[in-house]
Design an enzyme around this catalytic site. Structure first.
Site, PDB file in Angstrom:
ATOM      1  N   PHE A 225     -73.709 -30.251  10.076  1.00 42.65           N
ATOM      2  CA  PHE A 225     -74.112 -31.436  10.828  1.00 42.65           C
ATOM      3  C   PHE A 225     -72.861 -32.213  11.201  1.00 42.65           C
ATOM      4  O   PHE A 225     -72.049 -32.539  10.338  1.00 42.65           O
ATOM      5  CB  PHE A 225     -75.050 -32.321  10.002  1.00 42.65           C
ATOM      6  CG  PHE A 225     -75.560 -33.515  10.771  1.00 42.65           C
ATOM      7  CD1 PHE A 225     -76.679 -33.401  11.582  1.00 42.65           C
ATOM      8  CD2 PHE A 225     -74.921 -34.738  10.679  1.00 42.65           C
ATOM      9  CE1 PHE A 225     -77.149 -34.500  12.304  1.00 42.65           C
ATOM     10  CE2 PHE A 225     -75.387 -35.841  11.394  1.00 42.65           C
ATOM     11  CZ  PHE A 225     -76.498 -35.717  12.206  1.00 42.65           C
TER      12      PHE A 225
ATOM     13  N   ASP B 282     -64.544 -31.928   8.911  1.00 38.92           N
ATOM     14  CA  ASP B 282     -65.450 -33.057   9.075  1.00 38.92           C
ATOM     15  C   ASP B 282     -65.653 -33.675   7.702  1.00 38.92           C
ATOM     16  O   ASP B 282     -66.392 -33.163   6.866  1.00 38.92           O
ATOM     17  CB  ASP B 282     -66.784 -32.576   9.667  1.00 38.92           C
ATOM     18  CG  ASP B 282     -67.815 -33.689   9.803  1.00 38.92           C
ATOM     19  OD1 ASP B 282     -67.636 -34.756   9.180  1.00 38.92           O
ATOM     20  OD2 ASP B 282     -68.810 -33.489  10.508  1.00 38.92           O
TER      21      ASP B 282
ATOM     22  N   LYS C 151     -68.567 -43.283   7.818  1.00 40.84           N
ATOM     23  CA  LYS C 151     -69.431 -43.634   6.686  1.00 40.84           C
ATOM     24  C   LYS C 151     -68.732 -44.563   5.696  1.00 40.84           C
ATOM     25  O   LYS C 151     -68.601 -45.754   5.958  1.00 40.84           O
ATOM     26  CB  LYS C 151     -69.961 -42.369   6.015  1.00 40.84           C
ATOM     27  CG  LYS C 151     -71.068 -41.674   6.840  1.00 40.84           C
ATOM     28  CD  LYS C 151     -71.739 -40.580   6.060  1.00 40.84           C
ATOM     29  CE  LYS C 151     -72.849 -39.878   6.830  1.00 40.84           C
ATOM     30  NZ  LYS C 151     -74.055 -40.694   7.002  1.00 40.84           N
TER      31      LYS C 151
END
Length: 403
Positions: free
Chosen positions: A138, A223, A252
């Site tokens: 993702f 990532d 995040k």
């Protein structure tokens, strides 16, 4: 004048692309949240691995309020002090020489994938544009990032996708050897697949990926949107593995709840984003960068990073014992304070049931696909809050297990 709102207002006024819980949090402090009815929850969800320092952490409140009294926004025809301080700290703490700021993990990945292609085409011609990613990965919800992500449920139904993206199994070096070529611009990997089930890469796999990228003159992109800024027990997970990427993306936890994303890269690669090649109106926003600087100052210390490792063991030992007692979990895996309890065969597909029962018991957890219950709490959560939250979660497990 303020107006009273309720969960029903979501169904009436919001685009229906989410299905939020039936309660609305209104206040948070540390690892605790309270909803409109005053009910308290222990927060093991962390805003999906975002609230790195919990709720209303004094250092973040101070950074935000002080900056709010000075400067909120300037266009990217100017720079600003918080952005420069944060960039310098990220460069000094990592492999990177250069930083690009944006607003989210998806935007950081969008920038990374565009930069990888630009670098490859500039250095080797138009044929070198292919990107290799992994199944169940993702990387965000823009059309490019959702295409690079390896979950068709997120990319189907929107028409033709960007071309030149290949997906191979995660942790499978032989599959990468078969797929990579001199046309490959970049290989994109999550050191721990987050949405894909809290599945860590093996050290041998990542080392092999690095070697194959070097052989084929392809960039390695990590990532670290979910694993970065202490979540793994190191500032970034690549440090745990001893494998250095060419590009790293972060978001995040970086803002501790304030929207910010960053792409980190080397001097040689960064030069392919010349003036005007890419941009972000809000990227490097002074408010966001001031908060993120405070997050880095708190998290990137030996005491906090060691604490994350200790808290990992506290979670894993207790969750493993729950699994042994109830038969609900077949494995507890993850890194640092990104932990997944993998459901045993009789409970496959029921992660949402555990999440719902947990909320009823007064603890917030996540799911990572239908078969994994995910935990991503504050990195500085107190041991007493861990114990209390796990007591409540055990009630939820017993309820789902019919005990």
């Amino acid at each position: 004048m303020s107006q009273t709102v309720s969960r029903a207002d979501f169904d009436q006024f919001m685009v229906p692309n989410y299905a939020p819980a039936d309660y609305i949090p209104v206040r948070g402090e540390g690892a605790r949240l309270w909803d409109q009815q005053g009910r308290e929850y222990v927060d093991f969800a962390g805003g999906i691995a975002v609230n790195a320092l919990g709720h209303a952490h004094p250092a973040l409140v101070k950074a935000l309020t002080e900056q709010a009294q000075k400067l909120w926004h300037v266009s990217n025809t100017l720079t600003n002090e918080p952005a420069l301080r944060l960039a310098r700290k990220l460069v000094n703490a990592t492999f990177a020489d250069r930083v690009f700021f944006c607003n989210s993990g998806a935007e950081a990945n969008e920038a990374a994938f565009k930069l990888a292609r630009k670098w490859a085409i500039d250095t080797a011609g138009a044929d070198k544009h292919e990107i290799i990613s992994t199944t169940n990965s993702f990387h965000g919800r823009t059309f490019f990032t959702v295409t690079v992500g390896g979950q068709p449920k997120y990319s189907d139904g929107f028409g033709p996708r960007p071309q030149g993206v290949t997906h191979i199994p995660y942790n499978d070096l032989a599959a990468l050897k078969a797929a990579i070529s001199d046309k490959t611009a970049a290989v994109v990997i999550e050191p721990v697949q987050g949405e894909g089930g809290v599945l860590p890469a093996t050290a041998d796999y990542l080392k092999g990926v690095r070697e194959l990228c070097d052989q084929h003159k392809a960039l390695l992109v990590f990532d670290e949107v979910q694993t970065g800024v202490g979540r793994s027990g190191s500032l970034y997970a690549y440090m745990e593995y001893g494998v250095t990427p060419d590009i790293l993306t972060s978001a995040k936890s970086l803002g501790g709840g304030f929207p910010i994303g960053a792409m980190l890269t080397t001097e040689a690669v960064a030069q392919h984003f010349a003036v005007g090649t890419h941009g972000s109106t809000y990227g490097g926003n002074p408010l966001a960068c001031a908060v993120a600087e405070a997050v880095i100052d708190v998290v990137n210390t030996p005491e906090v990073l060691a604490g994350i490792r200790a808290k990992h063991e506290r979670f894993v030992s207790r969750l493993t014992a729950m699994g042994d007692k109830t038969g609900a979990f077949q494995q507890v895996r993850g890194m640092g304070l990104l932990i997944g309890a993998v459901l045993a065969e009789p409970y496959k597909g029921r992660a949402k049931d555990f999440m719902t029962a947990a909320a009823k018991a007064g603890v917030m957890v996540l799911q990572a696909g239908p078969d994994v219950v995910r935990f991503a709490p504050s990195l500085v959560i107190a041991d007493a809050d861990i114990d209390e939250g796990l007591d409540r979660f055990e009630q939820a497990v017993n309820e789902v297990a019919g005990r």
